[in-house]
Design a protein around this motif. Structure first.
Motif, PDB file in Angstrom:
ATOM      1  N   HIS A 120       0.833  -1.205   0.000  1.00  0.00           N
ATOM      2  CA  HIS A 120       0.000   0.000   0.000  1.00  0.00           C
ATOM      3  C   HIS A 120       0.868   1.256   0.000  1.00  0.00           C
ATOM      4  CE1 HIS A 120      -2.897   2.985   1.635  1.00  0.00           C
ATOM      5  NE2 HIS A 120      -3.745   2.313   0.857  1.00  0.00           N
ATOM      6  N   SER A 121       1.904   1.255   0.808  1.00  0.00           N
ATOM      7  CA  SER A 121       2.784   2.434   0.869  1.00  0.00           C
ATOM      8  C   SER A 121       3.523   2.625  -0.454  1.00  0.00           C
ATOM      9  CB  SER A 121       3.780   2.316   2.024  1.00  0.00           C
ATOM     10  OG  SER A 121       4.696   1.264   1.800  1.00  0.00           O
ATOM     11  N   GLN A 122       3.930   1.547  -1.089  1.00  0.00           N
ATOM     12  CA  GLN A 122       4.614   1.659  -2.384  1.00  0.00           C
ATOM     13  C   GLN A 122       3.659   2.195  -3.452  1.00  0.00           C
ATOM     14  OE1 GLN A 122       6.210  -2.313  -2.910  1.00  0.00           O
ATOM     15  NE2 GLN A 122       8.042  -1.853  -1.689  1.00  0.00           N
ATOM     16  N   ARG A 123       2.424   1.716  -3.466  1.00  0.00           N
ATOM     17  CA  ARG A 123       1.424   2.212  -4.431  1.00  0.00           C
ATOM     18  C   ARG A 123       1.126   3.693  -4.213  1.00  0.00           C
ATOM     19  NH1 ARG A 123      -1.489  -2.454  -3.611  1.00  0.00           N
ATOM     20  NH2 ARG A 123      -2.925  -1.389  -2.232  1.00  0.00           N
ATOM     21  N   ASN A 124       1.189   4.127  -2.958  1.00  0.00           N
ATOM     22  CA  ASN A 124       0.851   5.504  -2.619  1.00  0.00           C
ATOM     23  C   ASN A 124       2.078   6.385  -2.434  1.00  0.00           C
ATOM     24  OD1 ASN A 124      -2.238   5.714  -2.215  1.00  0.00           O
ATOM     25  ND2 ASN A 124      -1.651   3.735  -1.368  1.00  0.00           N
ATOM     26  N   GLN A 125       3.225   5.879  -2.858  1.00  0.00           N
ATOM     27  CA  GLN A 125       4.484   6.633  -2.861  1.00  0.00           C
ATOM     28  C   GLN A 125       4.850   7.207  -1.486  1.00  0.00           C
ATOM     29  OE1 GLN A 125       3.512   9.316  -6.051  1.00  0.00           O
ATOM     30  NE2 GLN A 125       4.209   7.858  -7.597  1.00  0.00           N
ATOM     31  N   ILE A 126       4.657   6.385  -0.474  1.00  0.00           N
ATOM     32  CA  ILE A 126       5.091   6.752   0.878  1.00  0.00           C
ATOM     33  C   ILE A 126       6.483   6.169   1.057  1.00  0.00           C
ATOM     34  CG2 ILE A 126       4.649   6.504   3.352  1.00  0.00           C
ATOM     35  CD1 ILE A 126       1.658   6.168   2.628  1.00  0.00           C
ATOM     36  N   LYS A 127       7.424   6.988   1.460  1.00  0.00           N
ATOM     37  CA  LYS A 127       8.799   6.525   1.644  1.00  0.00           C
ATOM     38  C   LYS A 127       8.839   5.399   2.683  1.00  0.00           C
ATOM     39  CE  LYS A 127      10.918  10.801   0.305  1.00  0.00           C
ATOM     40  NZ  LYS A 127      11.782  11.897   0.629  1.00  0.00           N
ATOM     41  N   HIS A 128       9.654   4.423   2.366  1.00  0.00           N
ATOM     42  CA  HIS A 128       9.731   3.242   3.247  1.00  0.00           C
ATOM     43  C   HIS A 128      10.162   3.620   4.661  1.00  0.00           C
ATOM     44  CE1 HIS A 128       9.809  -0.992   4.172  1.00  0.00           C
ATOM     45  NE2 HIS A 128      10.984  -0.813   4.745  1.00  0.00           N
ATOM     46  N   LEU A 129      11.024   4.587   4.784  1.00  0.00           N
ATOM     47  CA  LEU A 129      11.479   5.019   6.110  1.00  0.00           C
ATOM     48  C   LEU A 129      10.300   5.415   6.998  1.00  0.00           C
ATOM     49  CD1 LEU A 129      13.934   5.582   7.898  1.00  0.00           C
ATOM     50  CD2 LEU A 129      13.980   7.894   6.970  1.00  0.00           C
ATOM     51  N   PHE A 130       9.250   5.973   6.392  1.00  0.00           N
ATOM     52  CA  PHE A 130       8.078   6.393   7.157  1.00  0.00           C
ATOM     53  C   PHE A 130       7.255   5.217   7.679  1.00  0.00           C
ATOM     54  CE2 PHE A 130       7.723  10.613   4.616  1.00  0.00           C
ATOM     55  CZ  PHE A 130       8.815  11.121   5.306  1.00  0.00           C
ATOM     56  N   ILE A 131       7.393   4.059   7.066  1.00  0.00           N
ATOM     57  CA  ILE A 131       6.565   2.930   7.524  1.00  0.00           C
ATOM     58  C   ILE A 131       7.336   1.927   8.376  1.00  0.00           C
ATOM     59  CG2 ILE A 131       4.974   3.187   5.577  1.00  0.00           C
ATOM     60  CD1 ILE A 131       6.138   0.380   4.675  1.00  0.00           C
ATOM     61  N   VAL A 132       8.588   2.222   8.671  1.00  0.00           N
ATOM     62  CA  VAL A 132       9.348   1.320   9.546  1.00  0.00           C
ATOM     63  C   VAL A 132       8.690   1.237  10.924  1.00  0.00           C
ATOM     64  CG1 VAL A 132      11.558   0.988  10.735  1.00  0.00           C
ATOM     65  CG2 VAL A 132      11.520   1.525   8.291  1.00  0.00           C
ATOM     66  N   LEU A 133       8.316   2.383  11.488  1.00  0.00           N
ATOM     67  CA  LEU A 133       7.669   2.363  12.806  1.00  0.00           C
ATOM     68  C   LEU A 133       6.344   1.598  12.773  1.00  0.00           C
ATOM     69  CD1 LEU A 133       7.562   3.158  15.780  1.00  0.00           C
ATOM     70  CD2 LEU A 133       6.475   5.316  15.072  1.00  0.00           C
ATOM     71  N   PRO A 134       5.452   1.870  11.802  1.00  0.00           N
ATOM     72  CA  PRO A 134       4.224   1.056  11.765  1.00  0.00           C
ATOM     73  C   PRO A 134       4.490  -0.444  11.586  1.00  0.00           C
ATOM     74  CG  PRO A 134       4.001   2.950  10.313  1.00  0.00           C
ATOM     75  CD  PRO A 134       5.398   2.952  10.828  1.00  0.00           C
ATOM     76  N   LEU A 135       5.507  -0.793  10.799  1.00  0.00           N
ATOM     77  CA  LEU A 135       5.835  -2.209  10.638  1.00  0.00           C
ATOM     78  C   LEU A 135       6.302  -2.820  11.959  1.00  0.00           C
ATOM     79  CD1 LEU A 135       7.610  -2.220   7.153  1.00  0.00           C
ATOM     80  CD2 LEU A 135       5.401  -3.248   7.723  1.00  0.00           C
ATOM     81  N   LEU A 136       7.158  -2.104  12.671  1.00  0.00           N
ATOM     82  CA  LEU A 136       7.621  -2.600  13.974  1.00  0.00           C
ATOM     83  C   LEU A 136       6.458  -2.711  14.957  1.00  0.00           C
ATOM     84  CD1 LEU A 136      11.002  -0.675  14.302  1.00  0.00           C
ATOM     85  CD2 LEU A 136      10.689  -3.136  13.961  1.00  0.00           C
ATOM     86  N   CYS A 137       5.562  -1.724  14.924  1.00  0.00           N
ATOM     87  CA  CYS A 137       4.380  -1.788  15.798  1.00  0.00           C
ATOM     88  C   CYS A 137       3.494  -2.966  15.431  1.00  0.00           C
ATOM     89  CB  CYS A 137       3.583  -0.481  15.716  1.00  0.00           C
ATOM     90  SG  CYS A 137       4.386   0.908  16.540  1.00  0.00           S
ATOM     91  N   THR A 138       3.339  -3.228  14.139  1.00  0.00           N
ATOM     92  CA  THR A 138       2.531  -4.371  13.714  1.00  0.00           C
ATOM     93  C   THR A 138       3.168  -5.665  14.186  1.00  0.00           C
ATOM     94  OG1 THR A 138       1.738  -3.166  11.791  1.00  0.00           O
ATOM     95  CG2 THR A 138       1.533  -5.563  11.714  1.00  0.00           C
ATOM     96  N   PHE A 139       4.478  -5.763  14.060  1.00  0.00           N
ATOM     97  CA  PHE A 139       5.213  -6.950  14.498  1.00  0.00           C
ATOM     98  C   PHE A 139       5.028  -7.182  16.003  1.00  0.00           C
ATOM     99  CE2 PHE A 139       9.364  -8.655  16.072  1.00  0.00           C
ATOM    100  CZ  PHE A 139       9.182  -9.948  15.630  1.00  0.00           C
ATOM    101  N   MET A 140       5.103  -6.115  16.788  1.00  0.00           N
ATOM    102  CA  MET A 140       5.058  -6.253  18.247  1.00  0.00           C
ATOM    103  C   MET A 140       3.660  -6.078  18.850  1.00  0.00           C
ATOM    104  SD  MET A 140       8.150  -6.963  18.990  1.00  0.00           S
ATOM    105  CE  MET A 140       8.121  -6.797  20.757  1.00  0.00           C
TER     106      MET A 140
END
Length: 163
Positions: A120-140
């Motif tokens: 979703h972030s790639q389709r919407n051109q959101i820089k990957h650095l911005f989604i590191v925190l949400p990914l870590l939150c999803t993981f934990m």
């Protein structure tokens, strides 16, 4: 007496093997998911990550182990998911296999949500650095990751419209 002793030894050997398989499968899934999360976190556009992101290979693989744990724990026929009390009973009566099944359930779906966020972030051109925190939150923290990602998504959308 000899047959009784041999029977007990056979049961003991099967029990030890059963426990070994539970720990082995659990550790295999736990290790694999850590590697998969690291791949999508740090190398989202790599040749290793792209297939993990484009199709739910990891949740599919986990589903086989999940099914094994559900079957060997006796299934969920008597489970009551309709009340908090029913859920408490499930936790109180947990076996190593049913606890492993529950944990794999989280692993599979949290990872699937994480891969959705990357796509979703790639389709919407959101820089990957911005989604590191949400990914870590999803993981934990599972659903907290979706909340954080949504804030970032709607925030960047608003920011783009303003500029």
């Amino acid at each position: 007496h000899y047959l009784s002793s041999k029977f007990k030894n056979t049961i003991l050997a099967l029990t030890i093997n059963f426990i070994f398989m539970t720990v082995l499968f659990f550790n295999l899934c736990n290790t694999a998911i850590l590697i998969a999360w690291a791949a999508i976190l740090f190398f989202p556009k790599s040749t290793v990550s792209k297939p993990l992101i484009s199709f739910p290979w990891i949740p599919l693989g986990i589903s086989f182990f999940y099914s094994y744990f559900i079957i060997v724990s006796g299934g969920l026929a008597e489970a009551d998911f309709s009340s908090l009390e029913g859920i408490l009973v499930l936790f109180q009566n947990a076996t190593p296999e049913s606890a492993a099944a529950g944990w794999l359930h989280y692993l599979a779906f949290d990872f699937w949500v994480g891969t959705w966020m990357v796509r979703h972030s790639q389709r919407n051109q959101i820089k990957h650095l911005f989604i590191v925190l949400p990914l870590l939150c999803t993981f934990m923290l599972g659903p907290v990751g979706i909340m954080v990602y949504s804030l970032i998504y709607f925030g960047t959308k608003k920011f783009r419209k303003a500029s």
